[in-house]
Design a protein around this motif. Structure first.
Motif, PDB file in Angstrom:
ATOM      1  N   GLN A   2       0.836  -1.204   0.000  1.00 52.54           N
ATOM      2  CA  GLN A   2       0.000   0.000   0.000  1.00 52.54           C
ATOM      3  C   GLN A   2       0.872   1.255   0.000  1.00 52.54           C
ATOM      4  N   GLU A   3       1.993   1.218   0.713  1.00 57.17           N
ATOM      5  CA  GLU A   3       2.912   2.356   0.717  1.00 57.17           C
ATOM      6  C   GLU A   3       3.510   2.570  -0.665  1.00 57.17           C
ATOM      7  N   ALA A  21       0.910   4.169  -2.817  1.00 55.45           N
ATOM      8  CA  ALA A  21       0.706   5.566  -2.427  1.00 55.45           C
ATOM      9  C   ALA A  21       1.861   6.443  -2.912  1.00 55.45           C
ATOM     10  N   ASN A  32       1.402   7.365  -6.472  1.00 54.86           N
ATOM     11  CA  ASN A  32       0.374   8.386  -6.679  1.00 54.86           C
ATOM     12  C   ASN A  32       0.919   9.806  -6.579  1.00 54.86           C
ATOM     13  N   GLY A  45      -4.272  15.349   5.416  1.00 53.09           N
ATOM     14  CA  GLY A  45      -3.383  14.301   5.887  1.00 53.09           C
ATOM     15  C   GLY A  45      -2.583  14.730   7.094  1.00 53.09           C
ATOM     16  N   GLU A 105       1.625  11.639   4.779  1.00 53.35           N
ATOM     17  CA  GLU A 105       0.518  10.781   4.371  1.00 53.35           C
ATOM     18  C   GLU A 105      -0.659  11.698   4.077  1.00 53.35           C
ATOM     19  N   THR A 109      -4.355  12.560   1.429  1.00 51.45           N
ATOM     20  CA  THR A 109      -5.391  12.151   0.489  1.00 51.45           C
ATOM     21  C   THR A 109      -5.576  13.296  -0.491  1.00 51.45           C
ATOM     22  N   LYS A 111      -7.419   9.682  -3.592  1.00 52.48           N
ATOM     23  CA  LYS A 111      -6.393   8.641  -3.581  1.00 52.48           C
ATOM     24  C   LYS A 111      -5.395   8.913  -2.467  1.00 52.48           C
ATOM     25  N   GLU A 112      -4.871   7.820  -1.927  1.00 55.55           N
ATOM     26  CA  GLU A 112      -3.837   7.927  -0.901  1.00 55.55           C
ATOM     27  C   GLU A 112      -2.499   8.266  -1.572  1.00 55.55           C
ATOM     28  N   LEU A 154       1.693   9.241  -0.678  1.00 57.22           N
ATOM     29  CA  LEU A 154       2.731   9.217   0.342  1.00 57.22           C
ATOM     30  C   LEU A 154       4.002   9.854  -0.206  1.00 57.22           C
TER      31      LEU A 154
END
Length: 146
Positions: A51-52, A55, A58, A88, A130, A132, A136-137, A139
């Motif tokens: 997931q990181e 992110a 993104n 965030g 972190e 949004t 979308k997330e 990072l």
């Protein structure tokens, strides 16, 4: 009693073992030599690693890169102009001392956020933002030496 090489060898080995045991006990009981994990929930954090990665990919939603520089007020993170709202938090991690770690809410003023100098001690810091953006997330990670 006669002192020969065998007796000297036993005494020498006994002194060496005593010397090593002294340092083992001193290092494990003295509070100034803390031995902490890098992250409290290491295995749980590893489960979220993909997931990181997603992110971080993104970050290409932004037209430009997020930049940072040292100012008189502290460390300033500059975000590119965006079409939507960014929400965030900013996490600051100190690899050498977990007691110095802290987090700030991501509240942009004119497209930037300033991490106060009073909270930053000289040395290495790992910054992770972190957020949004556009549902979308996202990072952003950066290591700095302040």
């Amino acid at each position: 009693m006669k002192f020969n090489w065998g007796t000297g060898l036993v005494i020498g080995m006994g002194c060496f073992i005593g010397f090593i045991m002294f340092f083992v006990i001193k290092m494990s009981t003295d509070e100034k030599y803390e031995h902490d994990l890098v992250v409290e929930d290491y295995y749980g954090k590893e489960l979220h690693f993909q997931q990181e990665i997603d992110a971080e990919k993104n970050l290409n939603l932004f037209s430009e890169e997020i930049t940072g520089n040292k100012t008189n007020e502290g460390y300033e993170l500059i975000f590119p102009e965006t079409q939507g709202k960014i929400e965030g938090k900013v996490n600051l991690y100190r690899p050498s001392n977990k007691k110095l770690d802290f987090a700030l809410p991501l509240e942009l003023t004119e497209g930037k956020i300033v991490i106060p100098e009073a909270q930053l001690i000289e040395g290495r810091w790992d910054i992770s933002v972190e957020m949004t953006y556009q549902g979308k997330e996202v990072l952003f990670k950066k290591s700095i030496t302040y």
